[in-house]
Design an enzyme around this catalytic site. Structure first.
Site, PDB file in Angstrom:
ATOM      1  N   HIS A 122       1.027  -1.234  -0.041  1.00 43.74           N
ATOM      2  CA  HIS A 122      -0.061  -0.014  -0.026  1.00 43.74           C
ATOM      3  C   HIS A 122       0.992   1.232  -0.049  1.00 43.74           C
ATOM      4  CE1 HIS A 122       0.644  -0.314   4.500  1.00 43.74           C
ATOM      5  NE2 HIS A 122       0.420   1.000   4.301  1.00 43.74           N
ATOM      6  N   HIS A 187       3.165  10.039  12.213  1.00 48.49           N
ATOM      7  CA  HIS A 187       2.557   9.121  12.896  1.00 48.49           C
ATOM      8  C   HIS A 187       3.673   8.085  13.740  1.00 48.49           C
ATOM      9  CE1 HIS A 187       3.127   7.614   8.852  1.00 48.49           C
ATOM     10  NE2 HIS A 187       2.662   6.556   9.106  1.00 48.49           N
TER      11      HIS A 187
END
Length: 316
Positions: A122, A187
């Site tokens: 991804h 993140h």
């Protein structure tokens, strides 16, 4: 001759696919998704013949048995299809990809790994899903190692990007080229430094990264549980500062970060900003237009979108 017509930086999160209904920050999520769709229209309007797709490794195509810093896809390309992202063969501009490899390697500009049968995850396919939907445009995928230290330095990423930019412009056939960087912003993933895992979950992750080449799906349920249990660690202040650098044409300042400095400031997931830096370098650091920034805790990530358009350079 090839012409670079657009640059895009966009965050990715497979939780968009798997946990959309559970997302409580729905307005933020919808604004980010809408920015992806608007960017897709910008890409379509640029009429690309090929897309240079810069993304990261998430241990579904690359494993700890072999982790090159940079790998260029020059032949077949297959997407792993995890978490609702595209699966199977992806269209590649083989002529352009092989030209880039030859120019960069044989020209002595950079020692770059390449693959004639590349598997992506991804880190690239999220962009294919949202930014290239329905466009039927071939890609040239480049996978950057951002999760298996030691990592390539930001400065080294910039050097490769400058070499790739020159190689794109030297391609003798007509091509309109869009450059997409997928990943970031701030993140923290519950992923260990594979060299020094601590505890049962981290031991499991490292074992999956060692053994998953032929059976990665066998590890995915628990791996997903570990990720979903993580607490968000988003830094909007950092993210906005980075986006400000892009908007003012100063993204080259990213090259001054060290790996440890960036992780301390914005988490291990922010190491994906290497792809944004590379895209901006290929675009010669023209100012960007920010299309979105949203901090979405359910996705663990500060989600941003920026476009660098040579035809409409923003003034600041």
């Amino acid at each position: 001759m090839a012409k670079i017509v657009l640059g895009v930086g966009a965050s990715h999160s497979t939780l968009m696919n798997t946990h959309w209904e559970e997302t409580t920050h729905k307005a933020e999520a919808e604004r980010f998704r809408d920015a992806l769709y608007a960017t897709r229209e910008r890409i379509a309007a640029a009429r690309p013949d090929a897309v240079i797709l810069l993304g990261s490794n998430h241990f579904r195509g690359f494993w700890l048995d072999l982790i090159p810093p940079f790998t260029l896809g020059v032949g077949e390309c297959n997407a792993s299809g995890e978490s609702g992202t595209p699966a199977g063969p992806q269209q590649v501009d083989v002529a352009l990809a092989q030209h880039l490899a030859a120019e960069v390697i044989e020209g002595g500009r950079f020692d770059l790994a390449f693959s004639a049968r590349l598997q992506i995850d991804h880190g690239q396919s999220h962009a294919i899903q949202y930014l290239l939907a329905g466009l039927d445009v071939p890609i040239v995928p480049l996978v950057v190692n951002v999760f298996a230290p030691p990592l390539p330095t930001f400065k080294r990423c910039e050097e490769l990007a400058l070499a790739l930019g020159a190689a794109i412009e030297s391609f003798p056939e007509d091509r309109r080229v869009v450059v997409i960087a997928s990943g970031g912003l701030s993140h923290q993933l519950p992923w260990p430094d594979w060299r020094d895992p601590h505890g049962e979950d981290e031991d499991f992750m490292v074992q999956a990264w060692l053994d998953g080449r032929e059976n990665w799906a066998d590890y995915d349920v628990r791996r997903r549980q570990i990720i979903r249990a993580a607490e968000a660690a988003i830094s909007p202040e950092f993210d906005n500062r980075i986006l400000d650098l892009f908007e003012t044409g100063k993204a080259a300042e990213l090259a001054e970060y060290t790996t440890s400095e960036l992780e301390e400031a914005a988490g291990n997931g922010a190491q994906e900003l290497r792809t944004w830096l590379m895209m901006a370098a290929i675009m010669k650091y023209i100012p960007a237009q920010r299309l979105a920034y949203e901090a979405i805790p359910e996705w663990l990530t500060g989600m941003g979108v920026a476009v660098l358009d040579p035809a409409t350079r923003p003034t600041h």
